[in-house]
Design an enzyme around this catalytic site. Structure first.
Site, PDB file in Angstrom:
ATOM      1  CG  LEU A  77      -1.940  -1.420   1.090  1.00 35.70           C
ATOM      2  CD1 LEU A  77      -2.319  -1.535   2.661  1.00 35.70           C
ATOM      3  CD2 LEU A  77      -2.881  -1.435   0.381  1.00 35.70           C
ATOM      4  CG  ASN A  82      -2.953   4.344   1.703  1.00 36.01           C
ATOM      5  OD1 ASN A  82      -2.092   4.840   1.288  1.00 36.01           O
ATOM      6  ND2 ASN A  82      -4.416   4.762   1.352  1.00 36.01           N
ATOM      7  CE  LYS A 183      11.971   1.212  -0.077  1.00 36.67           C
ATOM      8  NZ  LYS A 183      10.556   1.002  -0.323  1.00 36.67           N
ATOM      9  CE  LYS A 258       5.726   6.255   1.394  1.00 34.80           C
ATOM     10  NZ  LYS A 258       5.375   5.092   1.253  1.00 34.80           N
TER      11      LYS A 258
END
Length: 310
Positions: A77, A82, A183, A258
């Protein structure tokens, strides 16, 4: 290489749920199908499901319905809100999840949200792991993603069985949230490296160097990096990358902004100085407001060229 078909009995091929069939989720779900796993899928945009349905996936209307039909579920997502909605919303996975279900979230989100989802899943008798990916759409299609996995170590093998069908590298990072941490760190470095490569290519071109020659020199020298040798941002240097296609496809500037926001938040929370990460965040945010939001993040090269003309 996945050995799912040749070495595992078909008895293990129970249905796998998949929520989120965007640019990354769709090829990942296809690779599960290719490896003999029945897939039960849903997406907030029903049209995203059609291609997968045509090759054999069962499509349902809500994440809750997926949870009713599968005891191994992957989610891919766009952002933390979300993920919260898909897991804990009125039609969410945790409303219908069966005890013992393995939930693997490959979204890139705030590590704190991953830990919240894990705690909520645990209350329902399910197991949540974060497993964000690196490699982009191309690697997703070729099942060559890198998965960074956080969660209960005893459940790692069960997760690995599925993830190796979609990726070339599956790395256990530690408790829930550590996959996200890895990440976020990787993408912060990627953003900084891409801006540096774009600046360097632009300066060299302004100094009269042929861009292909400059890239060749960089890639045999100490400045070499992934952004220079695999994903060069200067048009005309490489084929098959977004810079060769007006920065279409690839990894959107909005998503990079983001991810850098996540890096900024975690850095603030841990009182960690990230001066270049913060600057990269600002640059990509400005790009989003200047018409680059849907272009690949390597379009920072074009952005810098425009800046010099003002």
């Amino acid at each position: 290489m996945c050995l799912c078909l040749s070495t595992r009995s078909m008895a293990s091929k129970t249905p796998v749920g998949f929520v989120g069939l965007g640019n990354m989720g769709s090829p990942m779900a296809k690779n599960l199908l290719k490896n003999g796993y029945p897939v039960i899928a849903t997406d907030v945009f029903p049209e995203s499901c059609k291609e997968l349905q045509d090759i054999g996936a069962q499509v349902v209307d809500t994440p809750g319905e997926v949870a009713e039909k599968a005891d191994r579920i992957l989610t891919m997502l766009p952002s933390s809100p979300n993920v919260i909605e898909v897991y804990t919303g009125p039609n969410g996975i945790l409303k219908k999840v069966k005890k013992g279900t393995l939930l693997i979230d490959s979204s890139t989100i705030d590590p704190a949200v991953s830990r919240e989802m894990a705690a909520a899943a645990e209350k329902m008798g399910a197991v949540f792991m974060d497993a964000p990916v690196s490699g982009g759409v191309g690697a997703a299609s070729l099942a060559k993603l890198t998965f960074m996995v956080g969660g209960v170590e005893e459940e790692y093998n069960a997760a690995q069985e599925l993830l190796t069908c979609m990726g070339a590298n599956v790395v256990y990072c530690g408790p829930v949230g550590t996959g996200q941490a890895a990440k976020i760190c990787n993408n912060m470095l990627l953003a900084i490296g891409m801006i540096g490569t774009a600046e360097t290519m632009n300066l060299g071109i302004r100094l009269g160097l042929d861009p292909k020659l400059l890239a060749k020199i960089l890639n045999m020298s100490s400045g070499r990096c992934w952004s220079s040798d695999t994903y060069n941002p200067a048009p005309g240097v490489m084929e098959g990358v977004p810079s060769a296609n007006n920065y279409q496809g690839g990894f959107g500037t909005t998503l990079m902004a983001k991810d850098l926001g996540l890096a900024q938040n975690t850095a603030t929370n841990t009182k960690t100085p990230i001066p270049l990460g913060s600057l990269a965040h600002q640059i990509f945010r400005v790009m989003c407001s200047r018409g680059y939001a849907n272009k690949d993040f390597s379009s920072v090269f074009q952005f810098l060229r425009e800046e010099e003309g003002q």
